[in-house]
Design a protein around this motif. Structure first.
Motif, mmCIF file in Angstrom:
data_model
loop_
_atom_site.group_PDB
_atom_site.id
_atom_site.type_symbol
_atom_site.label_atom_id
_atom_site.label_comp_id
_atom_site.label_asym_id
_atom_site.label_seq_id
_atom_site.Cartn_x
_atom_site.Cartn_y
_atom_site.Cartn_z
ATOM 1 N N ASP A 81 21.693 60.001 52.304
ATOM 2 C CA ASP A 81 20.273 60.177 52.012
ATOM 3 C C ASP A 81 19.745 61.287 52.915
ATOM 4 N N PHE A 82 19.909 62.527 52.471
ATOM 5 C CA PHE A 82 19.564 63.699 53.274
ATOM 6 C C PHE A 82 18.468 64.475 52.538
ATOM 7 N N HIS A 83 17.399 64.828 53.241
ATOM 8 C CA HIS A 83 16.241 65.412 52.584
ATOM 9 C C HIS A 83 15.898 66.803 53.132
ATOM 10 N N VAL A 84 15.279 67.610 52.266
ATOM 11 C CA VAL A 84 14.677 68.879 52.667
ATOM 12 C C VAL A 84 13.170 68.744 52.461
ATOM 13 N N TYR A 85 12.411 69.501 53.267
ATOM 14 C CA TYR A 85 10.962 69.336 53.292
ATOM 15 C C TYR A 85 10.238 70.679 53.317
ATOM 16 N N VAL A 86 9.013 70.664 52.820
ATOM 17 C CA VAL A 86 8.033 71.716 53.102
ATOM 18 C C VAL A 86 6.984 71.110 54.024
ATOM 19 N N TYR A 87 6.789 71.729 55.184
ATOM 20 C CA TYR A 87 5.705 71.343 56.079
ATOM 21 C C TYR A 87 4.660 72.453 56.070
ATOM 22 N N TYR A 126 -0.080 78.409 56.528
ATOM 23 C CA TYR A 126 1.332 78.794 56.514
ATOM 24 C C TYR A 126 2.167 77.552 56.264
ATOM 25 N N HIS A 127 3.455 77.759 56.016
ATOM 26 C CA HIS A 127 4.366 76.632 55.810
ATOM 27 C C HIS A 127 5.743 76.996 56.330
ATOM 28 N N LEU A 128 6.636 76.033 56.307
ATOM 29 C CA LEU A 128 8.029 76.252 56.671
ATOM 30 C C LEU A 128 8.890 75.249 55.923
ATOM 31 N N LEU A 129 10.171 75.562 55.832
ATOM 32 C CA LEU A 129 11.173 74.670 55.227
ATOM 33 C C LEU A 129 12.011 74.061 56.342
ATOM 34 N N THR A 130 12.322 72.791 56.214
ATOM 35 C CA THR A 130 13.163 72.130 57.200
ATOM 36 C C THR A 130 13.929 70.997 56.529
ATOM 37 N N ASP A 131 14.714 70.259 57.298
ATOM 38 C CA ASP A 131 15.535 69.188 56.726
ATOM 39 C C ASP A 131 15.788 68.112 57.758
ATOM 40 N N ASP A 132 16.524 67.094 57.368
ATOM 41 C CA ASP A 132 16.749 65.947 58.241
ATOM 42 C C ASP A 132 17.599 66.267 59.468
ATOM 43 N N ALA A 133 18.258 67.415 59.469
ATOM 44 C CA ALA A 133 19.050 67.794 60.641
ATOM 45 C C ALA A 133 18.162 68.305 61.768
ATOM 46 N N CYS A 134 16.898 68.567 61.465
ATOM 47 C CA CYS A 134 15.965 69.103 62.459
ATOM 48 C C CYS A 134 14.999 68.004 62.921
ATOM 49 N N ASP A 135 14.351 68.251 64.035
ATOM 50 C CA ASP A 135 13.374 67.316 64.573
ATOM 51 C C ASP A 135 12.019 67.604 63.940
ATOM 52 N N CYS A 151 3.652 67.021 55.987
ATOM 53 C CA CYS A 151 4.670 67.174 54.951
ATOM 54 C C CYS A 151 3.999 67.351 53.595
ATOM 55 N N ALA A 152 4.270 68.485 52.952
ATOM 56 C CA ALA A 152 3.686 68.781 51.646
ATOM 57 C C ALA A 152 4.629 68.435 50.502
ATOM 58 N N MET A 153 5.931 68.575 50.728
ATOM 59 C CA MET A 153 6.920 68.273 49.693
ATOM 60 C C MET A 153 8.163 67.694 50.356
ATOM 61 N N ARG A 154 8.839 66.814 49.622
ATOM 62 C CA ARG A 154 10.055 66.168 50.129
ATOM 63 C C ARG A 154 11.012 65.997 48.966
ATOM 64 N N ARG A 155 12.270 66.345 49.181
ATOM 65 C CA ARG A 155 13.261 66.215 48.113
ATOM 66 C C ARG A 155 14.595 65.759 48.696
ATOM 67 N N ARG A 156 15.240 64.837 47.998
ATOM 68 C CA ARG A 156 16.593 64.445 48.390
ATOM 69 C C ARG A 156 17.517 65.615 48.085
ATOM 70 N N PHE A 187 8.658 67.617 65.868
ATOM 71 C CA PHE A 187 8.151 68.809 66.560
ATOM 72 C C PHE A 187 7.019 69.428 65.753
ATOM 73 N N TYR A 188 7.226 69.544 64.426
ATOM 74 C CA TYR A 188 6.213 70.165 63.579
ATOM 75 C C TYR A 188 4.992 69.265 63.414
ATOM 76 N N GLU A 189 5.219 67.975 63.309
ATOM 77 C CA GLU A 189 4.102 67.049 63.199
ATOM 78 C C GLU A 189 3.253 67.087 64.463
ATOM 79 N N HIS A 190 3.907 67.204 65.607
ATOM 80 C CA HIS A 190 3.192 67.318 66.878
ATOM 81 C C HIS A 190 2.352 68.591 66.933
ATOM 82 N N LYS A 191 2.812 69.633 66.240
ATOM 83 C CA LYS A 191 2.091 70.910 66.215
ATOM 84 C C LYS A 191 0.960 70.912 65.184
#
Length: 216
Positions: free
Chosen positions: A206-212, A167-176, A187-192, A179-183
């Protein structure tokens, strides 16, 4: 069947939960906007997610909604309801009020950017494309109760039981993201980000969105 633990109850989403959950979405992610604008954007965003979601779990205490998780599983039927039509109707109604329309524009620009990144991720065919944790939200009033972790774990267990490879999820720099890394996610993808996010200017910040993702 609802699961009860002390004062907390965990159960599936019901249509009557729409307004309180939309209010929680608005308060959490659009705190800088007036209450009416928060609710308008929260309703549109929640409708957007519900149109895709196939599984849900909510946490409440004495009737107060404290958190929720929505899961999108590939090749599964969405949660019943005319959610896409509701999203379109709510967005059209909000256009009559510039303040409401601006709040929706701000929030949905981020949602649309995440969706674009998710489409790129889906094209990879990675095991994590089988399911998406589409929404994970916990009320600020519920801090310290472990609700976020329990909702997250329940969603992962649901994916595991279906036999999905990941499974995956979308997140960004406003989130911790820790938490997901601990679980156990990586990180599969990263984009500014090119979208406007409250408190961040895409031209200067410099604000990023991610796929974990996590393979099961």
């Amino acid at each position: 069947m609802a699961q009860i633990d002390a004062e907390l109850t965990f159960r599936a989403f019901d249509e009557k939960d729409f307004e309180p959950l939309a209010g929680l979405v608005g308060r959490t992610w659009l705190a800088d906007f007036p209450v009416a604008a928060q609710r308008a954007a929260g309703r549109v965003e929640l409708s957007h997610y519900l149109a895709q979601a196939t599984w849900s779990l909510l946490a409440e205490r004495e009737g107060e909604l404290l958190g929720a998780v929505l899961l999108v599983e590939r090749d599964s039927e969405p949660i019943p309801g005319a959610w896409l039509a509701l999203e379109e109707r709510l967005a059209a109604e909000a256009e009559k009020d510039p303040e409401l329309a601006e709040a929706i524009r701000v929030e949905m620009s981020g949602v649309e950017e995440e969706a674009e990144l998710e489409r790129e991720y889906a094209a990879t065919g990675a095991p994590g494309t089988a399911a998406t944790i589409k929404l994970l939200i916990v009320s600020p009033d519920a801090k310290g109760l472990g609700i976020g972790g329990r909702l997250f774990s329940a969603a992962v267990e649901r994916v595991r039981k279906t036999g999905a490879p990941g499974y995956h999820l979308l997140t960004d720099d406003a989130c911790d993201v820790g938490f997901y890394e601990h679980k156990g996610l990586s990180c599969a993808m990263r984009r500014r980000s090119r979208a406007y996010w409250p408190g961040a200017d895409p031209a200067t910040d410099d604000f990023h969105v991610y796929v974990y993702e996590q393979e099961l």
